[in-house]
Design a protein around this motif. Structure first.
Motif, PDB file in Angstrom:
ATOM      1  N   LYS A 267      -3.724 -11.146  -3.983  1.00  0.00           N
ATOM      2  CA  LYS A 267      -4.171 -10.791  -5.260  1.00  0.00           C
ATOM      3  C   LYS A 267      -3.212 -10.223  -6.248  1.00  0.00           C
ATOM      4  O   LYS A 267      -3.272 -10.464  -7.438  1.00  0.00           O
ATOM      5  CB  LYS A 267      -5.175  -9.483  -5.132  1.00  0.00           C
ATOM      6  CG  LYS A 267      -6.726  -9.850  -4.372  1.00  0.00           C
ATOM      7  CD  LYS A 267      -7.592  -8.716  -4.217  1.00  0.00           C
ATOM      8  CE  LYS A 267      -8.728  -9.333  -3.640  1.00  0.00           C
ATOM      9  NZ  LYS A 267      -9.881  -8.221  -3.761  1.00  0.00           N
ATOM     10  N   ALA A 268      -2.206  -9.650  -5.605  1.00  0.00           N
ATOM     11  CA  ALA A 268      -1.051  -9.055  -6.682  1.00  0.00           C
ATOM     12  C   ALA A 268      -0.112 -10.284  -7.080  1.00  0.00           C
ATOM     13  O   ALA A 268       0.221 -10.159  -8.313  1.00  0.00           O
ATOM     14  CB  ALA A 268      -0.201  -8.008  -5.824  1.00  0.00           C
ATOM     15  N   VAL A 269       0.074 -11.305  -6.385  1.00  0.00           N
ATOM     16  CA  VAL A 269       1.016 -12.157  -6.720  1.00  0.00           C
ATOM     17  C   VAL A 269       0.523 -12.961  -7.970  1.00  0.00           C
ATOM     18  O   VAL A 269       1.218 -13.185  -9.040  1.00  0.00           O
ATOM     19  CB  VAL A 269       1.631 -12.984  -5.518  1.00  0.00           C
ATOM     20  CG1 VAL A 269       2.102 -14.122  -5.921  1.00  0.00           C
ATOM     21  CG2 VAL A 269       2.227 -12.186  -4.590  1.00  0.00           C
TER      22      VAL A 269
ATOM     23  N   ALA B 131       0.671  -1.083  -0.119  1.00  0.00           N
ATOM     24  CA  ALA B 131      -0.078  -0.219   0.062  1.00  0.00           C
ATOM     25  C   ALA B 131       0.631   1.179   0.048  1.00  0.00           C
ATOM     26  O   ALA B 131       0.582   2.359  -0.785  1.00  0.00           O
ATOM     27  CB  ALA B 131      -0.700   0.085   1.204  1.00  0.00           C
ATOM     28  N   ALA B 132       2.007   1.118   0.566  1.00  0.00           N
ATOM     29  CA  ALA B 132       2.838   2.500   0.787  1.00  0.00           C
ATOM     30  C   ALA B 132       3.256   2.985  -0.633  1.00  0.00           C
ATOM     31  O   ALA B 132       3.787   3.668  -0.645  1.00  0.00           O
ATOM     32  CB  ALA B 132       4.016   2.086   1.723  1.00  0.00           C
ATOM     33  N   ILE B 133       3.623   1.719  -1.541  1.00  0.00           N
ATOM     34  CA  ILE B 133       4.138   2.241  -2.779  1.00  0.00           C
ATOM     35  C   ILE B 133       2.877   1.993  -4.025  1.00  0.00           C
ATOM     36  O   ILE B 133       3.462   2.114  -5.097  1.00  0.00           O
ATOM     37  CB  ILE B 133       5.430   1.107  -3.188  1.00  0.00           C
ATOM     38  CG1 ILE B 133       4.632  -0.170  -3.399  1.00  0.00           C
ATOM     39  CG2 ILE B 133       6.643   1.149  -2.475  1.00  0.00           C
ATOM     40  CD1 ILE B 133       5.510  -1.312  -3.832  1.00  0.00           C
ATOM     41  N   GLY B 134       1.768   2.371  -3.380  1.00  0.00           N
ATOM     42  CA  GLY B 134       0.693   2.652  -4.413  1.00  0.00           C
ATOM     43  C   GLY B 134       0.170   1.436  -4.785  1.00  0.00           C
ATOM     44  O   GLY B 134      -0.787   1.432  -5.885  1.00  0.00           O
ATOM     45  N   ILE B 135       0.320   0.041  -4.539  1.00  0.00           N
ATOM     46  CA  ILE B 135      -0.418  -1.182  -4.792  1.00  0.00           C
ATOM     47  C   ILE B 135      -1.273  -1.283  -3.722  1.00  0.00           C
ATOM     48  O   ILE B 135      -0.964  -1.864  -2.646  1.00  0.00           O
ATOM     49  CB  ILE B 135       0.656  -2.206  -5.114  1.00  0.00           C
ATOM     50  CG1 ILE B 135       1.556  -1.837  -6.068  1.00  0.00           C
ATOM     51  CG2 ILE B 135      -0.349  -3.437  -5.436  1.00  0.00           C
ATOM     52  CD1 ILE B 135       2.772  -2.826  -6.463  1.00  0.00           C
TER      53      ILE B 135
END
Length: 238
Positions: free
Chosen positions: A141-143, A131-135
């Motif tokens: 979910k991302a992986v 979240a801190a890098i905007g994802i």
């Protein structure tokens, strides 16, 4: 396929790394060379490992514009390494160029084409870190989204936490999974956020696990490696 152990050679010098390789003898076939050791050895460690007939995982995590990554992977493949990494966040075009370059470099050098895998989300990162890098999505979910992108781009698999392995069931096989962040039961997790034990990773079907400090810093590294190998075999039987 049985889960293979890759020992991470995160040392300051090639001499220290090779001392461990020689101590482990035939117990371990695979070794990871990351940025630290590659730079500190001036790249010499690659030829030293191949002279010892060891399998080499070159973990430099290439991430740049597609043409630059193409040239870097072409060079890496020509050195005869067996496994190498790019960053999935570089995008589909970059990964496709990496897959093409691996074949080109290996064919030009007359060596076997290396397995190329994409780093999805570093095992040191959790949902807050993403979240801190905007994802906004968590690793769950991302992986798999990045894994599907890597497969579609022609790569052989991904680097991921063992916790995400069950999320790849709908990705066509073969699909190689390399899992760092592995810690034997009771070991310090250090800077890793998403960890599994060797047995848990094997039970979930990891192709490879990467282990560094629990072997490198053990009072008896040979016995530590043998215990992890035993844990893998027990995990595969569950």
């Amino acid at each position: 396929m049985a889960t293979e152990l890759i020992v991470a050679l995160d040392f300051d010098t090639a001499e220290e790394a090779l001392a461990l390789v020689d101590d482990l003898k035939d117990d371990v076939r695979w070794y990871k060379v990351g940025l630290e050791l590659y730079l500190n050895s001036g790249g010499r460690i690659l030829s030293e490992l191949k002279m010892r007939r060891r399998k080499v995982f070159l973990d430099l995590k290439f991430h740049d514009i597609p043409n630059t990554v193409h040239q870097a992977v072409r060079w890496a493949a020509g050195t005869g390494v067996d496994l190498l990494t790019v960053h999935a966040l570089g995008g589909a075009d970059m990964m496709q160029r990496a897959a093409e370059a691996a074949k080109e470099g290996a064919e030009a050098a007359g060596v076997t084409v290396p397995t190329v895998v994409a780093v999805t989300v570093l095992t040191s990162m959790d949902q807050a870190g993403l979240a801190a890098i905007g994802i906004p999505d968590g690793p769950e979910k991302a992986v798999p989204r990045l894994a599907k992108l890597a497969k579609a781009a022609g790569l052989d698999g991904v680097v991921c936490s063992g916790r995400e392995l069950p999320l790849f069931k709908d990705i066509p096989q073969p699909f190689v999974t390399v899992c760092p962040g592995i810690r034997p039961k009771g070991a310090d997790t250090g800077d890793q956020s998403r960890v599994l034990t060797p047995a848990e990773a094997a039970q979930k079907g990891a192709s490879f696990i990467v282990v560094g400090r629990p072997i490198r810093q053990a009072a008896d590294p040979v016995q530590a490696a043998r215990q992890i190998l035993q844990d893998l075999r027990e995990g595969e039987q569950k």
